[in-house]
Design a protein around this motif. Structure first.
Motif, mmCIF file in Angstrom:
data_model
loop_
_atom_site.group_PDB
_atom_site.id
_atom_site.type_symbol
_atom_site.label_atom_id
_atom_site.label_comp_id
_atom_site.label_asym_id
_atom_site.label_seq_id
_atom_site.Cartn_x
_atom_site.Cartn_y
_atom_site.Cartn_z
ATOM 1 N N LYS A 83 0.835 -1.203 0.000
ATOM 2 C CA LYS A 83 0.000 0.000 0.000
ATOM 3 C C LYS A 83 0.872 1.256 0.000
ATOM 4 O O LYS A 83 0.548 2.252 -0.641
ATOM 5 N N ARG A 84 1.991 1.190 0.728
ATOM 6 C CA ARG A 84 2.909 2.326 0.725
ATOM 7 C C ARG A 84 3.535 2.503 -0.660
ATOM 8 O O ARG A 84 3.767 3.624 -1.106
ATOM 9 N N LEU A 85 3.798 1.387 -1.339
ATOM 10 C CA LEU A 85 4.334 1.463 -2.696
ATOM 11 C C LEU A 85 3.371 2.186 -3.627
ATOM 12 O O LEU A 85 3.782 3.014 -4.448
ATOM 13 N N VAL A 86 2.081 1.856 -3.514
ATOM 14 C CA VAL A 86 1.071 2.527 -4.338
ATOM 15 C C VAL A 86 1.094 4.030 -4.058
ATOM 16 O O VAL A 86 1.009 4.854 -4.965
ATOM 17 N N SER A 87 1.235 4.391 -2.785
ATOM 18 C CA SER A 87 1.311 5.796 -2.409
ATOM 19 C C SER A 87 2.537 6.460 -3.036
ATOM 20 O O SER A 87 2.453 7.549 -3.621
ATOM 21 N N TYR A 88 3.695 5.787 -2.931
ATOM 22 C CA TYR A 88 4.924 6.322 -3.519
ATOM 23 C C TYR A 88 4.751 6.561 -5.021
ATOM 24 O O TYR A 88 5.104 7.623 -5.542
ATOM 25 N N PHE A 89 4.239 5.551 -5.710
ATOM 26 C CA PHE A 89 4.135 5.650 -7.174
ATOM 27 C C PHE A 89 3.110 6.687 -7.604
ATOM 28 O O PHE A 89 3.269 7.335 -8.642
ATOM 29 N N SER A 90 2.041 6.872 -6.821
ATOM 30 C CA SER A 90 1.039 7.874 -7.186
ATOM 31 C C SER A 90 1.667 9.257 -7.250
ATOM 32 O O SER A 90 1.402 10.034 -8.171
ATOM 33 N N PHE A 91 2.539 9.564 -6.283
ATOM 34 C CA PHE A 91 3.197 10.876 -6.303
ATOM 35 C C PHE A 91 4.330 10.912 -7.320
ATOM 36 O O PHE A 91 4.597 11.957 -7.917
ATOM 37 N N THR A 92 5.007 9.793 -7.525
ATOM 38 C CA THR A 92 6.077 9.731 -8.527
ATOM 39 C C THR A 92 5.547 10.192 -9.884
ATOM 40 O O THR A 92 6.220 10.934 -10.612
ATOM 41 N N PHE A 93 4.317 9.780 -10.227
ATOM 42 C CA PHE A 93 3.730 10.175 -11.512
ATOM 43 C C PHE A 93 3.135 11.579 -11.470
ATOM 44 O O PHE A 93 3.353 12.390 -12.359
ATOM 45 N N SER A 94 2.378 11.901 -10.395
ATOM 46 C CA SER A 94 1.697 13.198 -10.361
ATOM 47 C C SER A 94 2.685 14.356 -10.223
ATOM 48 O O SER A 94 2.434 15.462 -10.715
ATOM 49 N N SER A 95 3.826 14.115 -9.571
ATOM 50 C CA SER A 95 4.795 15.192 -9.348
ATOM 51 C C SER A 95 5.421 15.691 -10.652
ATOM 52 O O SER A 95 5.935 16.815 -10.706
ATOM 53 N N PHE A 96 5.374 14.870 -11.683
ATOM 54 C CA PHE A 96 5.910 15.300 -12.984
ATOM 55 C C PHE A 96 5.167 16.557 -13.459
ATOM 56 O O PHE A 96 5.775 17.478 -14.023
ATOM 57 N N TYR A 97 3.864 16.606 -13.192
ATOM 58 C CA TYR A 97 3.065 17.782 -13.572
ATOM 59 C C TYR A 97 3.546 19.009 -12.789
ATOM 60 O O TYR A 97 3.689 20.108 -13.353
ATOM 61 N N GLY A 98 3.812 18.836 -11.494
ATOM 62 C CA GLY A 98 4.302 19.947 -10.678
ATOM 63 C C GLY A 98 5.635 20.463 -11.176
ATOM 64 O O GLY A 98 5.884 21.675 -11.188
ATOM 65 N N LEU A 99 6.521 19.557 -11.596
ATOM 66 C CA LEU A 99 7.826 19.965 -12.127
ATOM 67 C C LEU A 99 7.672 20.740 -13.429
ATOM 68 O O LEU A 99 8.406 21.707 -13.675
ATOM 69 N N MET A 100 6.732 20.336 -14.249
ATOM 70 C CA MET A 100 6.505 21.074 -15.504
ATOM 71 C C MET A 100 5.956 22.479 -15.207
ATOM 72 O O MET A 100 6.306 23.447 -15.884
ATOM 73 N N LYS A 101 5.129 22.600 -14.186
ATOM 74 C CA LYS A 101 4.574 23.907 -13.810
ATOM 75 C C LYS A 101 5.643 24.836 -13.237
ATOM 76 O O LYS A 101 5.476 26.055 -13.220
ATOM 77 N N ALA A 102 6.739 24.269 -12.770
ATOM 78 C CA ALA A 102 7.796 25.077 -12.153
ATOM 79 C C ALA A 102 8.590 25.894 -13.165
ATOM 80 O O ALA A 102 9.337 26.797 -12.781
ATOM 81 N N GLY A 103 8.456 25.589 -14.448
ATOM 82 C CA GLY A 103 9.127 26.374 -15.476
ATOM 83 C C GLY A 103 10.601 26.063 -15.614
ATOM 84 O O GLY A 103 11.082 24.997 -15.228
ATOM 85 N N PHE A 116 11.928 6.120 -5.989
ATOM 86 C CA PHE A 116 11.275 6.207 -7.294
ATOM 87 C C PHE A 116 11.163 7.636 -7.800
ATOM 88 O O PHE A 116 11.100 7.880 -9.009
ATOM 89 N N LEU A 117 11.154 8.601 -6.889
ATOM 90 C CA LEU A 117 11.094 10.013 -7.291
ATOM 91 C C LEU A 117 12.292 10.397 -8.143
ATOM 92 O O LEU A 117 12.231 11.351 -8.919
ATOM 93 N N GLY A 118 13.391 9.650 -7.979
ATOM 94 C CA GLY A 118 14.580 9.936 -8.766
ATOM 95 C C GLY A 118 14.327 9.862 -10.253
ATOM 96 O O GLY A 118 14.869 10.659 -11.032
ATOM 97 N N LEU A 119 13.480 8.928 -10.680
ATOM 98 C CA LEU A 119 13.155 8.797 -12.106
ATOM 99 C C LEU A 119 12.430 10.036 -12.609
ATOM 100 O O LEU A 119 12.716 10.541 -13.696
ATOM 101 N N THR A 120 11.478 10.533 -11.814
ATOM 102 C CA THR A 120 10.744 11.747 -12.182
ATOM 103 C C THR A 120 11.695 12.930 -12.285
ATOM 104 O O THR A 120 11.640 13.715 -13.229
ATOM 105 N N GLY A 121 12.579 13.065 -11.298
ATOM 106 C CA GLY A 121 13.534 14.170 -11.308
ATOM 107 C C GLY A 121 14.511 14.087 -12.456
ATOM 108 O O GLY A 121 14.807 15.096 -13.112
ATOM 109 N N LEU A 122 15.009 12.882 -12.751
ATOM 110 C CA LEU A 122 15.967 12.700 -13.835
ATOM 111 C C LEU A 122 15.347 13.018 -15.189
ATOM 112 O O LEU A 122 15.937 13.739 -16.003
#
Length: 406
Positions: A83-103, A116-122
């Protein structure tokens, strides 16, 4: 410099990762840099998103002047690892939108775990032409494996591959401790690529103070010698050994009293154990907001910082040490290695053997019997160490040096 800090946890949540990102961001802002934070909606430690954020997928806000992009997360309550993994991955994907909004940005710093957030950041760094800095606060998956939290061999192997991949493709790697730095260098990363970004403390917020009358009255602390713990009530801390030591103290030092502040997966077990042991010298305060912590330190004679007896933790540097030191409160460190050396070398407390009830109780007794001159010197040395080496201003100065160094 235009910097984005990507992290799953941020205030109003409390905890070491949240405080570190907040304080580093605030100091970067104070030093004239363009800093933005991409984070999840608040959900820790109870797995409940506050009403003001419920039902939202994205929100931009200013938190104490810091621009913050919040994106959706599936909040996991105390439950299974999956269940914690599902939580981690949900933000791993949604945070990509936040990074795009950051300009447009120059540097993206990603806080791990979750790894897993490392993949989004990279990926975001590649798309934006930014430098990717992987901030490793805890070695994962090794720490989870050694704590027995992850046992699936196939998953462990995949996580190890991801770990190596992110180390290799980072521009630089920031680590919370010297031990983690050595671990990463031993994993084939060049030494000049890795630097230490330690936990620190806001020395203005945490400073010596008169005993808070409200806490003294509420918990009946008049004429008590108070041992306190504030933080996550998890498996890694081994707090049951503190309770067994408290039982010994109850039998030999009637005026010793224990305050346990925090929440976490072990909370109910600890409360039940306290009942089974018949402890009359302990109070559980539950989760305390950050603003309450100086009050807790004001009535504390000794701050307990325990860890389990696991080789991995010999390279740990728990953030709990530094607010106590900055508040002029001696530390009882139950552990070995890097942090034990910090405590003894700088005379900011005493060290007990981890998971050793006799050693912990004996060290507690040593604190109770300590003469006032020795105790006062320990308090002053702790405050001075915090000011000289662990203030956020000095830590951020070193961070910027590493971000501008080729």
């Amino acid at each position: 410099m235009r910097i984005v800090y990507l992290c799953q946890h941020f205030p109003p949540e409390t905890g070491a990762p949240q405080i570190r990102v907040y304080e580093v961001s605030k100091e970067l802002l104070a030093q004239g840099h363009d800093i933005q934070v991409v984070t999840a909606f608040p959900h820790h430690p109870h797995g409940i998103i506050p009403d003001e954020y419920k039902g939202k997928k994205y929100e931009f806000e200013k938190w104490d002047g810091i621009p913050v992009h919040r994106t959706w997360i599936y909040p996991s309550k105390k439950g299974t690892f999956y269940k914690r993994l599902v939580s981690y991955f949900s933000f791993t994907f949604s945070s990509f939108y936040g990074l795009m909004k950051a300009g447009k940005v120059d540097v993206i710093i990603v806080n791990s775990p979750p790894i897993f957030l490392g993949l989004t950041g990279l990926l975001s760094a590649k798309l934006k032409g930014a430098k990717f800095v992987f901030n490793v606060a805890d070695v994962w998956p090794e720490s989870a494996v050694k704590l027995g939290l992850v046992k699936n061999k196939f998953f462990i192997k995949l996580a190890e591959i991801l770990e190596s991949f992110l180390y290799k493709h980072s521009w630089k790697i920031a680590t919370a401790t010297d031990g983690i730095k050595s671990y990463i260098i031993n994993h084939s990363q060049p030494e000049d690529k890795v630097f230490v970004l330690p936990n620190g403390v806001n020395t203005n917020f945490f400073q010596p103070a008169e005993k808070n009358a409200e806490y003294v009255e509420k918990f009946g602390l008049q004429d008590k010698f108070v041992f306190a713990y504030g933080g996550n009530l998890g498996y890694a801390q081994g707090l049951e050994f503190i309770l067994y030591a408290a039982k010994k103290m109850q039998e030999t030092v009637p005026h010793a009293y224990f305050l346990i502040a925090g929440a976490g997966p072990e909370e109910e077990k600890l409360r039940q154990l306290a009942k089974e042991l018949g402890l009359l010298n302990i109070s559980f305060l539950g989760h305390l907001p950050l603003k309450e912590m100086p009050k807790l330190f004001s009535v504390t004679d000794v701050s307990i910082v325990p860890l389990r007896d696991i080789a991995l933790f010999e390279g740990a540097r728990p953030s709990k040490i530094f607010p106590a030191a900055s508040s002029g409160v001696p530390v009882l460190y139950c552990g070995k290695g890097e942090s034990a050396e910090i405590v003894t070398k700088n005379n900011i407390g005493l060290v007990a053997k981890p998971e050793n009830v006799d050693s912990i109780a004996e060290t507690m007794y040593e604190f109770v019997e300590m003469d006032e001159v020795t105790r006062e010197k320990m308090k002053q040395d702790g405050r001075q160490l915090a000011l000289n080496e662990y203030s956020w201003a000095s830590i951020v100065k070193d961070l910027l040096h590493n971000l501008t160094k080729k």
